[in-house]
Design a protein around this motif. Structure first.
Motif, short mmCIF file in Angstrom:
data_model
loop_
_atom_site.label_atom_id
_atom_site.label_comp_id
_atom_site.label_asym_id
_atom_site.label_seq_id
_atom_site.Cartn_x
_atom_site.Cartn_y
_atom_site.Cartn_z
N ALA A 70 -33.03 -38.53 -57.10
CA ALA A 70 -31.81 -39.61 -56.87
C ALA A 70 -31.24 -40.25 -58.07
CB ALA A 70 -32.14 -40.62 -56.06
N VAL A 71 -30.10 -40.86 -58.34
CA VAL A 71 -29.62 -41.43 -59.47
C VAL A 71 -29.20 -42.88 -59.01
CG1 VAL A 71 -27.83 -41.10 -61.01
CG2 VAL A 71 -28.90 -39.21 -60.57
N VAL A 72 -29.54 -43.89 -59.51
CA VAL A 72 -28.52 -45.10 -59.38
C VAL A 72 -27.98 -45.50 -60.68
CG1 VAL A 72 -29.13 -47.65 -59.23
CG2 VAL A 72 -30.78 -45.80 -58.23
N ASP A 73 -26.65 -45.55 -60.69
CA ASP A 73 -25.85 -46.10 -61.49
C ASP A 73 -25.56 -47.48 -61.73
OD1 ASP A 73 -23.78 -46.38 -63.38
OD2 ASP A 73 -22.18 -45.41 -62.32
N ALA A 74 -26.61 -48.25 -62.50
CA ALA A 74 -26.39 -49.29 -62.71
C ALA A 74 -25.90 -49.96 -64.01
CB ALA A 74 -27.87 -49.98 -62.55
N THR A 75 -24.86 -49.11 -64.50
CA THR A 75 -24.18 -49.42 -65.82
C THR A 75 -23.39 -50.40 -65.76
OG1 THR A 75 -22.57 -47.56 -65.44
CG2 THR A 75 -24.15 -46.92 -66.73
N ARG A 92 -22.14 -32.19 -57.64
CA ARG A 92 -22.00 -30.56 -58.16
C ARG A 92 -23.61 -30.11 -57.73
NH1 ARG A 92 -20.87 -28.88 -64.18
NH2 ARG A 92 -18.88 -29.66 -63.59
N THR A 93 -24.57 -31.24 -58.16
CA THR A 93 -26.01 -30.74 -57.86
C THR A 93 -26.61 -31.34 -56.44
OG1 THR A 93 -26.52 -32.88 -58.82
CG2 THR A 93 -26.39 -30.90 -60.27
N GLY A 94 -25.79 -32.11 -55.74
CA GLY A 94 -26.29 -32.51 -54.47
C GLY A 94 -27.50 -33.76 -54.80
N VAL A 95 -27.39 -34.12 -55.71
CA VAL A 95 -28.41 -35.24 -55.96
C VAL A 95 -27.81 -36.56 -55.23
CG1 VAL A 95 -29.63 -36.77 -57.61
CG2 VAL A 95 -29.45 -34.16 -57.94
N PRO A 96 -28.46 -37.34 -54.50
CA PRO A 96 -28.03 -38.49 -53.97
C PRO A 96 -27.42 -39.48 -55.20
CG PRO A 96 -29.76 -37.82 -52.72
CD PRO A 96 -29.77 -37.08 -53.90
N LEU A 97 -26.54 -40.43 -54.96
CA LEU A 97 -26.01 -41.27 -56.14
C LEU A 97 -25.59 -42.43 -55.48
CD1 LEU A 97 -24.99 -42.13 -58.98
CD2 LEU A 97 -22.70 -41.04 -58.21
N LEU A 98 -26.25 -43.56 -56.03
CA LEU A 98 -25.78 -44.97 -55.64
C LEU A 98 -25.02 -45.83 -56.74
CD1 LEU A 98 -26.15 -47.20 -53.28
CD2 LEU A 98 -28.17 -47.83 -54.57
N ARG A 99 -24.02 -46.36 -56.66
CA ARG A 99 -23.56 -47.27 -57.59
C ARG A 99 -24.03 -48.76 -57.39
NH1 ARG A 99 -22.48 -49.18 -62.07
NH2 ARG A 99 -20.01 -49.65 -62.91
N LEU A 100 -24.79 -49.35 -58.41
CA LEU A 100 -25.18 -50.86 -58.46
C LEU A 100 -24.44 -51.62 -59.24
CD1 LEU A 100 -26.93 -53.26 -57.72
CD2 LEU A 100 -28.77 -52.32 -59.39
N ALA A 101 -23.45 -52.27 -58.81
CA ALA A 101 -22.64 -53.08 -59.60
C ALA A 101 -22.64 -54.51 -59.08
CB ALA A 101 -21.33 -52.71 -59.54
N ARG A 102 -22.85 -55.62 -60.13
CA ARG A 102 -22.74 -56.80 -59.62
C ARG A 102 -21.52 -57.35 -59.36
NH1 ARG A 102 -22.49 -58.05 -66.13
NH2 ARG A 102 -24.21 -56.77 -66.07
N PRO A 103 -21.29 -58.25 -58.36
CA PRO A 103 -20.02 -58.89 -57.83
C PRO A 103 -19.32 -59.23 -58.90
CG PRO A 103 -21.85 -59.75 -56.38
CD PRO A 103 -22.42 -58.92 -57.63
N ALA A 104 -18.07 -58.80 -58.76
CA ALA A 104 -16.89 -59.65 -59.79
C ALA A 104 -16.77 -60.95 -59.73
CB ALA A 104 -15.63 -58.78 -59.41
N TRP A 105 -16.39 -61.74 -60.66
CA TRP A 105 -16.12 -63.02 -60.71
C TRP A 105 -14.90 -63.26 -59.69
CZ3 TRP A 105 -16.48 -62.83 -66.42
CH2 TRP A 105 -17.84 -62.78 -66.81
N GLN A 106 -14.67 -64.54 -59.04
CA GLN A 106 -13.64 -64.93 -58.58
C GLN A 106 -13.18 -66.23 -58.93
OE1 GLN A 106 -12.20 -62.76 -56.22
NE2 GLN A 106 -13.84 -61.44 -56.67
N PRO A 107 -11.69 -66.47 -59.17
CA PRO A 107 -11.29 -67.61 -59.41
C PRO A 107 -11.46 -68.68 -58.69
CG PRO A 107 -9.56 -66.37 -59.00
CD PRO A 107 -10.60 -65.35 -58.73
N GLY A 108 -11.49 -69.96 -59.09
CA GLY A 108 -11.69 -71.19 -58.42
C GLY A 108 -10.28 -72.16 -58.37
N PRO A 109 -10.28 -73.22 -57.64
CA PRO A 109 -9.25 -73.89 -57.97
C PRO A 109 -8.89 -74.49 -59.22
CG PRO A 109 -10.93 -75.08 -56.97
CD PRO A 109 -11.28 -73.50 -57.03
#
Length: 247
Positions: A70-75, A92-109
């Motif tokens: 398995a592959v975790v893309d935490a870049t 291509r290889t059939g290896v399971p892949l997960l993307r771990l990405a922190r939430p984006a910032w959101q603007p405040g008032p």
């Protein structure tokens, strides 16, 4: 499935290091891969490799040769090329892949954000504004601002930037995390008018946004690049660890 088969963790982020610690602590075989673009990077626990794979073909071959289950893309959220390569190689290889990405910032008032799609658009926005600019987009993007002569730049980087740079500038070499008081003082000391940053998310560098909001400073915010629509995604280390346990 070979129980000794390893998980490939594409890393370089705090989330990647935290996930490597969790998996290693549970005796799940994992190898963390770093791109090698930062000198003296913070290394995760466990086995580490440094350097590229040679594109999609090289990564696909590496997955097969090393019995990766398995592959975790935490870049970094802006590491678009490795994310695209991982998606193609795993498809291509059939290896399971997960993307771990922190939430984006959101603007405040109180935020004064001007969102732009990419670094080139950020440079255009800065050229139109001028003034004193706090540039925090990383050393690889500093060259996009090299042709701007009607602004002064404070360029904060971990490693010194190479290549063309803006003619009027100061270089600040430092590594986060940063606190609110320090960021307020920095903006005031250098009389900053505009902050330029990428929407990386996370807590490591969030304080600059709060300091800019407090001072009424405009923020040119570079939005994240698009990723493949069919990527499995999570935004927490705990969720990624659960996925690995079941992969």
């Amino acid at each position: 499935m070979n129980p000794a088969a390893r998980v490939l963790l594409l890393g370089g982020t705090g989330e990647a290091r935290a996930l490597a610690a969790v998996l290693t602590g549970e005796q799940i075989p994992v190898i963390s891969s770093l791109a090698g673009r930062v000198r003296n990077p913070r290394l995760p626990v466990g086995e580490v490799r440094v350097g590229g794979f040679g594109g999609v073909d090289g990564l696909a071959d590496w997955l097969r040769d090393n019995e990766i289950r398995a592959v975790v893309d935490a870049t970094h959220p802006f590491a678009a090329q490795i994310t695209a390569n991982a998606h193609a190689a795993c498809t291509r290889t059939g290896v399971p892949l997960l993307r771990l990405a922190r939430p984006a910032w959101q603007p405040g008032p109180d935020d004064r954000w001007f969102s732009v799609p990419d670094i080139g658009a950020a440079a255009t926005a800065v050229a139109e504004r001028g003034g004193r600019v706090f540039l925090t987009t990383g050393r690889q993007d500093a060259g996009a601002f090299a042709g701007i002569s009607d602004a002064w730049f404070l360029i904060r980087v971990v490693d010194p930037p190479a290549g063309p740079l803006p003619p009027h500038r100061g270089i600040l070499s430092s590594r986060g995390p940063y606190d609110l008081d320090g960021e307020r003082a920095l903006l005031a000391e250098h009389r900053i008018d505009v902050l330029v940053t990428k929407n990386s998310g996370g807590e490591l560098t969030r304080a600059k946004l709060a300091a800019a909001a407090d001072a009424g400073i405009d923020v040119v915010m570079v939005q994240r690049p698009p990723e493949p629509d069919d990527l499995a995604r999570v935004d927490s280390v705990a969720a990624a660890a659960d996925w690995v346990r079941g992969a």
